[in-house]
Write an enzyme that holds these catalytic residues in place. Structure first.
Site, PDB file in Angstrom:
ATOM      1  N   GLY A 182       0.862  -1.184   0.000  1.00 27.48           N
ATOM      2  CA  GLY A 182       0.000   0.000   0.000  1.00 27.48           C
ATOM      3  C   GLY A 182       0.890   1.223   0.000  1.00 27.48           C
ATOM      4  N   GLY A 214       2.371   7.291  -0.619  1.00 21.95           N
ATOM      5  CA  GLY A 214       3.015   8.545  -0.984  1.00 21.95           C
ATOM      6  C   GLY A 214       3.812   9.128   0.166  1.00 21.95           C
ATOM      7  N   SER A 239       5.966   3.840   3.664  1.00 17.88           N
ATOM      8  CA  SER A 239       5.567   2.808   2.700  1.00 17.88           C
ATOM      9  C   SER A 239       6.556   2.734   1.528  1.00 17.88           C
ATOM     10  CB  SER A 239       4.137   3.040   2.202  1.00 17.88           C
ATOM     11  OG  SER A 239       4.034   4.272   1.522  1.00 17.88           O
ATOM     12  N   CYS A 286     -10.106   2.167   9.684  1.00 13.89           N
ATOM     13  CA  CYS A 286      -9.575   2.149   8.321  1.00 13.89           C
ATOM     14  C   CYS A 286      -8.667   0.935   8.119  1.00 13.89           C
ATOM     15  CB  CYS A 286      -8.825   3.439   8.056  1.00 13.89           C
ATOM     16  SG  CYS A 286      -8.166   3.537   6.395  1.00 13.89           S
ATOM     17  N   CYS A 346      -7.160   8.663   8.119  1.00 13.46           N
ATOM     18  CA  CYS A 346      -6.462   7.697   7.301  1.00 13.46           C
ATOM     19  C   CYS A 346      -6.679   7.954   5.809  1.00 13.46           C
ATOM     20  CB  CYS A 346      -7.021   6.334   7.704  1.00 13.46           C
ATOM     21  SG  CYS A 346      -6.581   5.039   6.622  1.00 13.46           S
TER      22      CYS A 346
END
EC number: 2.8.1.13
Length: 395
Positions: free
Chosen positions: A7, A10, A14, A100, A200
């Site tokens: 996932g 940006g 991650s 989320c 989220c």
């Protein structure tokens, strides 16, 4: 080569997660989740989804991994936003980040990843997973991240064994500065990007404006309750049973307008939460006012002066069986059993000593020390050492 779908949000965490997995020899695919279309309530220059998805794309290009965007805004609206409005309307304060993770990232997103032939999904969460074998069965342990300052295990407190089985947390063993260093060495565009705050994957949201879309403003009174109010001086009675004592300890104070004085007006009790200090716009008190209770039925906010006001504190809370969740089913307790744990009632709160007591309708969490602003709708999570073993919604 096992296939992992990351996932890519940006953000730097991650991005580094994707890099580390590629280095470990996985086949890595980046997927950006678009969860929101309504820019009218997001503070757009803070964290617009467009910038984030561009950054995610640039990271994927730099790492040489395939990339695509999935639009989950319909599911997000149904499962998160509508739930939030519903909770606020009832006078509870939900935690969208925990939801989320349970409903979107490790459910909808996980299913999409598996349909694309993934063996695992991965995120940039600061937590760790360890798999042990007991009685010939795999058990996945959810452990705090190595970086005590960034540990995000609390946000994953509702995950199940099935979800954990398919999940990897590549940055869990690292400290945040190490993550930034790796990103800088690899010339990733996200290396210096500041951490996003807010709901989220939505970015920063102006909460009152957000809630006003659904919940109409309605003027009501702000009442100040003096800390000398008689009910705070109540004597602890002799209890005829353990359950009676637990009920007493977890029952919140019942307020009425006549216990205090009107010190101001507000635009809707459902916009406020226990422990809140900002946004009351009442001045002239020796110490700042804190929200000690909200009543959405009468549209009244009760406040008290100072962060040590007795109305803020309580020793115990209750979770109904419907809202109780064990990450480790094998550790759950039966009726009349108790368990010593460390627990927290909000993210970033230091862990506190507590005891769980299971009764037929749910579980009591009794803390060694009084807790400030125990808030209905929020999650309490409990640990043994650095393993998160269960959680529940405060009722």
């Amino acid at each position: 080569m096992k296939r992992v779908i990351v996932g890519l949000s940006g953000g730097v965490d991650s991005s580094v997660a994707a890099y580390l997995l590629k280095e470990q020899g996985y086949e890595v695919i980046g997927l950006f989740m678009k969860n929101w279309h309504d820019d009218s309530v997001t503070i757009s220059d803070e964290c617009p989804w467009l910038d984030d998805s561009n950054d995610a794309l640039l990271v994927a290009e730099k790492l040489g991994i395939p990339f695509q965007t999935v639009d989950l805004s319909e599911q997000y609206k149904e499962r998160i936003v509508d739930y939030m409005f519903n909770e606020y309307e009832k006078g509870r304060t939900p935690n969208p980040d925990v939801l989320c993770n349970r409903e979107i990232k490790f459910d909808v997103f996980l299913k999409i990843a598996l349909s694309l032939g993934a063996d695992y999904v991965a995120t940039g969460h600061y937590c760790r997973k360890e798999t042990i074998i007991e009685d010939g069965k795999e058990i996945h342990r959810l452990l705090a991240g190595k970086d005590q300052n960034k540990d995000q295990s609390y946000f994953l407190c509702q995950l199940s064994q099935e979800q954990l089985a398919k999940t990897l947390f590549p940055v869990g063993e690292l400290l945040k500065p190490e993550v930034r260093e790796i990103a800088a060495k690899q010339n990733l565009v996200t290396a210096d990007k500041k951490d996003s705050q807010g709901l989220c994957f939505i970015g920063k949201v102006r909460l009152p404006e957000f809630l006003q879309q659904k919940l109409q403003p309605k003027e009501g009174d702000i009442i100040e309750i003096p800390s000398s109010e008689e009910m705070y001086l109540r004597e602890i009675p002799n209890f005829s049973s353990k359950q009676e004592e637990l009920e007493f300890l977890s029952t919140k104070y019942k307020y009425a307008v006549e216990y205090g004085k009107v010190v101001g007006k507000h635009q809707g009790a459902h916009y406020y939460t226990k422990g809140q200090r900002k946004g009351l716009a009442v001045g002239g008190t020796p110490e700042p006012l804190f929200v000690i209770e909200t009543d959405v039925e009468t549209n009244t906010i009760y406040t008290g002066q100072g962060k040590h006001h007795p109305g803020l504190y309580r020793k115990a809370l209750f979770i109904t069986n419907e809202e109780l969740h064990w990450v480790r089913d094998d550790l759950k307790i039966e009726i009349d059993e108790e368990l010593e744990v460390m627990a927290r009632i909000r993210y970033r709160q230091p862990l506190e000593k507590a005891k769980l007591y299971q009764i037929d309708s749910g579980i009591y969490v009794v803390f060694e020390n009084d807790q400030s602003a125990i808030t209905e709708g929020q999650f309490v999570a409990w640990y043994q050492d650095d393993e998160l073993i269960g959680s529940g919604v405060i009722s």
